[in-house]
Write a protein that holds these residues in place. Structure first.
Motif, mmCIF file in Angstrom:
data_model
loop_
_atom_site.group_PDB
_atom_site.id
_atom_site.type_symbol
_atom_site.label_atom_id
_atom_site.label_comp_id
_atom_site.label_asym_id
_atom_site.label_seq_id
_atom_site.Cartn_x
_atom_site.Cartn_y
_atom_site.Cartn_z
ATOM 1 N N HIS A 113 1.088 -1.266 -0.366
ATOM 2 C CA HIS A 113 0.165 0.221 0.152
ATOM 3 C C HIS A 113 0.975 1.292 0.246
ATOM 4 N N HIS A 114 0.428 1.668 -0.628
ATOM 5 C CA HIS A 114 1.807 3.267 -1.266
ATOM 6 C C HIS A 114 1.833 3.563 0.023
ATOM 7 N N MET A 115 0.238 4.438 0.461
ATOM 8 C CA MET A 115 0.455 5.330 2.482
ATOM 9 C C MET A 115 1.044 4.590 3.346
ATOM 10 N N GLY A 117 3.638 2.925 2.183
ATOM 11 C CA GLY A 117 5.464 2.871 2.260
ATOM 12 C C GLY A 117 5.099 4.537 2.938
ATOM 13 N N HIS A 118 4.605 4.893 2.965
ATOM 14 C CA HIS A 118 5.229 6.569 3.587
ATOM 15 C C HIS A 118 5.020 6.901 5.081
ATOM 16 N N LEU A 119 3.961 6.377 5.172
ATOM 17 C CA LEU A 119 3.689 6.068 6.719
ATOM 18 C C LEU A 119 5.431 5.051 7.410
ATOM 19 N N SER A 139 0.079 14.128 1.744
ATOM 20 C CA SER A 139 0.078 13.461 0.563
ATOM 21 C C SER A 139 -0.168 14.385 -0.603
ATOM 22 N N GLY A 140 -0.318 14.540 -1.669
ATOM 23 C CA GLY A 140 -0.902 14.929 -2.822
ATOM 24 C C GLY A 140 -2.594 13.753 -2.927
ATOM 25 N N GLY A 141 -3.142 13.717 -2.383
ATOM 26 C CA GLY A 141 -4.092 12.318 -2.946
ATOM 27 C C GLY A 141 -4.240 12.435 -1.095
ATOM 28 N N ALA A 165 -3.971 18.199 1.767
ATOM 29 C CA ALA A 165 -2.681 19.189 2.236
ATOM 30 C C ALA A 165 -2.611 19.551 1.187
ATOM 31 N N GLY A 166 -2.207 18.619 0.748
ATOM 32 C CA GLY A 166 -0.506 18.956 -1.282
ATOM 33 C C GLY A 166 -1.547 19.402 -2.117
ATOM 34 N N GLU A 167 -2.858 18.511 -2.019
ATOM 35 C CA GLU A 167 -3.779 18.890 -3.143
ATOM 36 C C GLU A 167 -3.953 20.030 -3.382
ATOM 37 N N PHE A 169 -1.851 22.857 -1.553
ATOM 38 C CA PHE A 169 -0.917 23.492 -2.244
ATOM 39 C C PHE A 169 -0.645 23.091 -3.445
ATOM 40 N N ASP A 170 -0.719 22.951 -4.872
ATOM 41 C CA ASP A 170 -0.647 22.393 -5.900
ATOM 42 C C ASP A 170 -1.748 23.298 -6.354
ATOM 43 N N LYS A 171 -2.583 23.257 -5.962
ATOM 44 C CA LYS A 171 -3.943 24.691 -6.117
ATOM 45 C C LYS A 171 -4.046 25.326 -6.203
ATOM 46 N N GLY A 182 3.292 22.217 -7.096
ATOM 47 C CA GLY A 182 3.429 23.380 -6.258
ATOM 48 C C GLY A 182 3.469 23.446 -5.523
ATOM 49 N N GLY A 183 4.069 22.696 -4.153
ATOM 50 C CA GLY A 183 3.717 22.618 -2.925
ATOM 51 C C GLY A 183 5.622 23.309 -2.728
ATOM 52 N N PRO A 184 6.725 23.164 -3.253
ATOM 53 C CA PRO A 184 7.450 23.353 -2.913
ATOM 54 C C PRO A 184 7.872 24.578 -3.653
ATOM 55 N N GLY A 275 4.937 11.775 4.011
ATOM 56 C CA GLY A 275 3.945 12.152 2.058
ATOM 57 C C GLY A 275 5.008 13.472 2.352
ATOM 58 N N GLY A 276 4.250 14.111 0.788
ATOM 59 C CA GLY A 276 4.888 15.239 -0.294
ATOM 60 C C GLY A 276 5.127 16.100 1.562
ATOM 61 N N VAL A 277 4.202 16.505 1.949
ATOM 62 C CA VAL A 277 4.364 17.641 2.359
ATOM 63 C C VAL A 277 4.813 17.825 4.024
ATOM 64 N N ALA A 279 7.710 17.336 3.560
ATOM 65 C CA ALA A 279 8.938 17.768 3.679
ATOM 66 C C ALA A 279 9.398 19.082 3.916
ATOM 67 N N ASN A 280 7.792 19.892 3.868
ATOM 68 C CA ASN A 280 7.632 21.405 4.010
ATOM 69 C C ASN A 280 8.502 21.832 5.705
ATOM 70 N N ARG A 281 9.694 22.900 5.314
ATOM 71 C CA ARG A 281 9.816 23.441 6.249
ATOM 72 C C ARG A 281 9.625 23.933 7.163
ATOM 73 N N CYS A 306 10.375 11.788 1.691
ATOM 74 C CA CYS A 306 8.906 11.826 1.797
ATOM 75 C C CYS A 306 8.017 11.718 0.957
ATOM 76 N N THR A 307 8.998 12.381 -0.522
ATOM 77 C CA THR A 307 8.269 12.437 -1.492
ATOM 78 C C THR A 307 8.336 11.034 -2.277
ATOM 79 N N ASP A 308 6.914 10.670 -3.440
ATOM 80 C CA ASP A 308 7.473 9.405 -3.075
ATOM 81 C C ASP A 308 9.279 8.452 -3.926
ATOM 82 N N ASN A 309 9.043 7.224 -3.595
ATOM 83 C CA ASN A 309 9.784 6.325 -3.533
ATOM 84 C C ASN A 309 10.238 4.944 -3.657
HETATM 85 O O1 KG4 Z 1 4.126 11.998 -1.599
HETATM 86 P P1 KG4 Z 1 3.830 12.742 -2.626
HETATM 87 O O2 KG4 Z 1 5.132 12.450 -3.433
HETATM 88 O O3 KG4 Z 1 2.893 11.480 -3.970
HETATM 89 C C1 KG4 Z 1 1.831 11.107 -3.312
HETATM 90 O O4 KG4 Z 1 0.975 10.557 -2.640
HETATM 91 O O5 KG4 Z 1 0.468 12.376 -3.625
HETATM 92 O O6 KG4 Z 1 2.940 14.283 -2.576
HETATM 93 C C2 KG4 Z 1 2.869 14.836 -3.488
HETATM 94 C C3 KG4 Z 1 2.706 16.368 -2.899
HETATM 95 C C4 KG4 Z 1 2.759 17.811 -3.711
HETATM 96 O O7 KG4 Z 1 0.944 18.061 -3.655
HETATM 97 C C5 KG4 Z 1 3.463 18.282 -3.457
HETATM 98 O O8 KG4 Z 1 2.875 19.503 -3.923
HETATM 99 C C6 KG4 Z 1 3.601 19.045 -2.197
HETATM 100 O O9 KG4 Z 1 3.165 16.593 -2.114
HETATM 101 N N1 KG4 Z 1 5.112 18.635 -1.445
HETATM 102 C C7 KG4 Z 1 4.707 19.262 -0.527
HETATM 103 C C8 KG4 Z 1 6.550 19.887 -0.776
HETATM 104 N N2 KG4 Z 1 6.649 18.794 -1.064
HETATM 105 C C9 KG4 Z 1 5.642 18.196 -1.818
HETATM 106 N N3 KG4 Z 1 4.196 20.594 0.319
HETATM 107 C C10 KG4 Z 1 4.344 21.538 0.790
HETATM 108 N N4 KG4 Z 1 5.541 21.820 0.645
HETATM 109 C C11 KG4 Z 1 6.720 20.732 -0.248
HETATM 110 N N5 KG4 Z 1 8.208 21.159 0.185
#
Ligand code: KG4
Ligand code: ZN
Length: 339
Positions: A113-115, A117-119, A139-141, A165-167, A169-171, A182-184, A275-277, A279-281, A306-309
């Motif tokens: 399960h992808h999540m 993995g993140h967890l 994450s993004g989803g 939350a990531g979504e 940021f992207d929007k 968008g997040g970074p 998850g991706g977010v 990584a946010n400082r 933090c992001t996909d790997n």
């Molecule tokens: O975990 P991830 O790589 O993929 C999913 O499983 O969704 O997360 C990607 C999400 C994206 O929405 C991206 O904008 C957000 O994580 N993200 C961040 C940062 N780095 C990635 N959001 C805020 N600050 C960051 N530094």
């Protein structure tokens, strides 16, 4: 003790991630190919292009991780691939290749399960968290608060009722013409922002529970941009940065507020973000100061985990296999799959 070298394959979205994890010696190698440049001109991930690109990248990357540590394919003792959730075509690539290789090599295979993995990604770091802990998956989803009792013992405490939350940021990044992902970019621009110029709402903090909602923040951002334009006939770079800052602050405050409530309600003393977010400082800083006051600790993975790997998939698969989980020889990715 069972020792195992596991090949991890992640292809759920727009990054091809491959890694080798050794249950005894830890992470041996990992490699990532990001498709971001290819999708950027479309302003988001194009599923069909993503699947095609995964097909081209997976095998060369597997060769690359083996070469990194001078191993042969005979050294691989199990295969783990991302089974879902994600884009169906992209998942299909990892599932087919992972299953086929495992079958050809005569080794066990597990769909992860992808999540999950993140967890579990923070477990790859020094000084890893110990069960039980509270996890914030951002994450993004997904935006979820999870009580983690052990491998496979996950209890959902709260989640977003709309956007992740990531979504959000992207929007917001798209509204500020920053591009994808968008997040970074929002985060970087926010550094130039003036503190306190705009005040965005902290959604759902005024009611009980551990759920989140981020779609209102998106609308609030849109309205703020429109109002700025209307009042001054212009939307400057400084305005942009100020909006980014206010948005980021609202997200961080909201997440910190709900994490604090979850720590208090569960009595847990360790918070793990993944998850991706994660990584946010600013999120890390905000949560560090929150946990300090709660006499709790905060753990997270290095930014690239933090992001996909692939490393997180190899790790999670290894834990599942060590726990005796095996599965039938079918190829059945699950684009929607509750954890
Ligand atoms: O975990 P991830 O790589 O993929 C999913 O499983 O969704 O997360 C990607 C999400 C994206 O929405 C991206 O904008 C957000 O994580 N993200 C961040 C940062 N780095 C990635 N959001 C805020 N600050 C960051 N530094
Ligand atoms: Zn992910």
């Amino acid at each position: 003790e069972l020792v195992m070298v596991v090949l991890g394959i992640e292809t759920s979205c727009d990054e091809t991630g491959i890694a080798l994890y050794d249950s005894h010696n830890g992470l041996l190698a990992d490699a990532l190919y990001s498709q971001i440049d290819m999708h950027t001109e479309y302003g988001g991930v194009v599923p069909e292009l993503a699947s095609r690109d995964h097909i081209q990248r997976v095998l060369p990357l597997i060769k690359e991780v083996l070469d990194q540590v001078g191993l042969q394919r005979e050294d691989i003792e199990a295969v783990a691939y991302t089974r879902g959730p994600g884009l169906i075509g992209a998942l299909m690539v990892g599932a087919c290749i992972g299953r086929s290789l495992a079958w050809a090599w005569g080794v066990p295979c597990v769909g992860v399960h992808h999540m999950e993995g993140h967890l579990l990604a923070p477990m790859l770091e020094d000084n890893p968290p110990e069960f039980p802990f509270l996890a914030l998956l951002v994450s993004g989803g997904h935006t979820q608060l999870v009580h983690v009792g052990g491998i496979g013992q996950y209890r959902l405490l709260g989640e977003s009722v709309d956007d992740a939350a990531g979504e959000a940021f992207d929007k917001v990044a798209a509204m500020l013409d920053l591009g994808y992902p968008g997040g970074p970019k929002v985060s970087k621009l926010a550094e130039q922002g003036t503190k306190g110029r705009f005040r965005f709402p902290r959604p759902m903090c005024d009611r009980p529970g551990l759920d989140f909602s981020f779609s209102g923040l998106k609308t609030f951002t849109l309205n703020t941009v429109a109002k700025c334009r209307e009042e001054r006939g212009d939307f400057t770079d400084q305005d942009r940065a100020d909006v980014a800052r206010a948005f980021e602050e609202a997200v961080v405050d909201t997440l910190a507020f709900k994490c604090r409530r979850a720590l208090r309600e569960t009595g847990l003393k360790q918070l793990v973000i993944a998850g991706g977010v994660s990584a946010n400082r600013r999120l890390r800083e905000g949560l560090e100061s929150m946990v300090a006051k709660e006499k709790a600790t905060l753990r997270y993975a290095r930014p690239e985990f933090c992001t996909d790997n692939g490393a997180m998939i190899a790790y999670a698969g290894c834990q599942r296999l060590l726990a005796g989980q095996l599965e039938p020889l079918e190829v059945a990715p699950q684009p929607r799959w509750p954890m």
